[in-house]
Design a protein around this motif. Structure first.
Motif, short mmCIF file in Angstrom:
data_model
loop_
_atom_site.label_atom_id
_atom_site.label_comp_id
_atom_site.label_asym_id
_atom_site.label_seq_id
_atom_site.Cartn_x
_atom_site.Cartn_y
_atom_site.Cartn_z
N LEU A 1 6.23 16.63 1.78
CA LEU A 1 7.40 17.25 1.33
C LEU A 1 7.92 18.50 1.79
N GLY A 2 6.72 19.57 1.76
CA GLY A 2 7.16 20.66 2.35
C GLY A 2 8.03 20.44 3.86
N GLN A 3 7.52 19.95 4.69
CA GLN A 3 8.32 19.86 5.87
C GLN A 3 9.67 19.27 5.80
N TRP A 4 9.75 18.25 4.83
CA TRP A 4 11.13 17.58 4.74
C TRP A 4 11.86 18.61 4.08
N ALA A 5 11.41 19.35 3.14
CA ALA A 5 12.38 20.51 2.24
C ALA A 5 12.79 21.43 3.44
N SER A 6 11.88 21.80 4.20
CA SER A 6 12.28 22.74 5.33
C SER A 6 13.62 22.22 6.12
N VAL A 7 13.22 21.09 6.63
CA VAL A 7 14.38 20.15 7.33
C VAL A 7 15.61 20.37 6.73
N LEU A 8 15.51 19.71 5.37
CA LEU A 8 16.70 19.70 4.48
C LEU A 8 17.53 20.82 4.29
N TYR A 9 16.81 21.99 4.33
CA TYR A 9 17.40 23.42 4.01
C TYR A 9 18.24 23.75 5.31
N MET A 10 17.67 23.57 6.57
CA MET A 10 18.17 23.70 7.76
C MET A 10 19.47 22.70 8.00
N VAL A 11 19.27 21.58 7.54
CA VAL A 11 20.49 20.85 8.06
C VAL A 11 21.49 20.93 7.21
N VAL A 12 21.46 21.45 5.81
CA VAL A 12 22.55 21.81 4.79
C VAL A 12 23.07 23.19 5.40
N PHE A 13 22.20 24.09 5.40
CA PHE A 13 22.70 25.51 5.58
C PHE A 13 22.75 26.10 6.96
N ALA A 14 21.71 25.89 7.70
CA ALA A 14 21.63 26.30 9.06
C ALA A 14 22.43 25.22 10.07
N SER A 15 22.97 24.06 9.51
CA SER A 15 23.52 23.43 10.57
C SER A 15 24.96 23.01 10.02
N ILE A 16 24.92 22.14 9.01
CA ILE A 16 26.35 21.85 8.56
C ILE A 16 27.15 23.34 8.11
N GLY A 17 26.69 23.78 7.27
CA GLY A 17 27.25 24.95 6.90
C GLY A 17 27.48 26.02 8.03
N SER A 18 26.48 26.19 8.70
CA SER A 18 26.86 27.33 9.59
C SER A 18 27.83 26.85 10.72
#
Length: 299
Positions: free
Chosen positions: A205-222
């Motif tokens: 769960l921890g690794q996927w939570a980190s990935v999803l944070y980066m997908v939403v904010f550091a990839s799509i949003g950025s």
């Protein structure tokens, strides 16, 4: 919004973007212990591309063939920069890699002057020098030239070309569609880079939570923020504002990572902030001046 208001919003969004980038260093550092860096990039950008195509299908379809080709070229530049920066990190200290990557702040006005034949003011060059000095203080504790450093410098050149390209071709109406095209191309390039040996997936769960944070904010949003913001400001100004990333990285390192606050951090951060305010004040002194590019980035 009027043009000055849009430029102010663009600057604010770019600063927020650098804060997001700065917050990901801890997540990436822990994640790549379990997932090879290129595999992590492939997973991150593929998920982001799938989400963006599904959500922003209409803006994507509205693009002309020429705009799709432009987005493809920009995506190639950014994807190659990501791969090269990751490969350079394999044999380069993270601090040195951060400084070399940050040299896009120098390369951006150089490429702007050479490729677009646009005059870069003396004030802007002074701000570039201040930002570079701040990056050095924040990042460097020694420096040597090797293969890793050379690869990372090439990545910085690709980042700079991406910034210049966005400054030249991004527009308010096509920012969303252009972001989708870039993300799809970045995902394809990262998947190609990760293909040898197969792609290792995150687990737990921890690794996927980190990935999803980066997908939403550091990839799509950025990527959307950078594409939209650079439709409303010169590439060189955007590059200087984006040097706030290591400042936020140092802030989070002290706040969440338990690192000691040093005089180097304070002075380096102060120089970067001074450079950013210098270009902002210059923009306010010349509110009616539009750059030629508007007639447009860390593992």
């Amino acid at each position: 919004m009027k043009a000055p208001a849009r430029r102010n919003v663009a600057t604010f969004l770019l600063i927020a973007l650098t804060a997001v980038w700065g917050s990901t260093f801890f997540l990436i550092r822990d994640l790549v212990v379990h997932v090879p860096p290129v595999d992590f990039l492939a997973v991150r950008f593929t998920l982001a591309a799938v989400v963006m195509v599904g959500v922003f299908w209409r803006p994507l379809r509205a693009l002309t063939r020429r705009q799709i080709l432009i987005g493809t070229g920009l995506g190639v530049l950014y994807g190659l920069a990501q791969i090269l920066q990751t490969q350079g990190l394999a044999s380069t200290p993270a601090s040195v890699s951060g400084f070399i990557t940050g040299t896009y702040v120098v390369l951006t006005p150089v490429f702007t002057a050479v490729l677009l034949r646009e005059r870069v003011s003396g004030t802007t060059w002074a701000a570039v020098a201040l930002a570079t000095s701040g990056l050095a203080l924040l990042s460097l504790n020694g420096f040597s030239i090797g293969t890793g450093e050379a690869i990372t410098l090439l990545a910085a050149a690709f980042y700079a070309l991406h910034i210049v390209g966005l400054g030249k071709w991004s527009g308010n109406e096509i920012a969303t569609g252009l972001s989708v095209v870039q993300m799809v191309v970045i995902a394809v390039i990262c998947l190609i880079g990760a293909r040898p040996g197969g792609v290792t997936m995150p687990s737990g769960l921890g690794q996927w939570a980190s990935v999803l944070y980066m997908v939403v904010f550091a990839s799509i949003g950025s990527l959307w923020v950078q594409t939209w913001a650079q439709a409303h400001m010169p590439a060189t100004r955007a590059a200087i504002v984006m040097t706030m990333e290591p400042v936020f990285a140092a802030f989070f390192a002290v706040w969440l990572g338990g690192e000691a606050l040093t005089a180097r951090m304070l002075l380096g951060g102060a120089l970067v902030l001074t450079a950013m305010y210098a270009v902002e004040l210059l923009a306010r002194r010349r509110p009616g001046e539009l750059p030629a590019e508007t007639l447009h980035h860390e593992v």
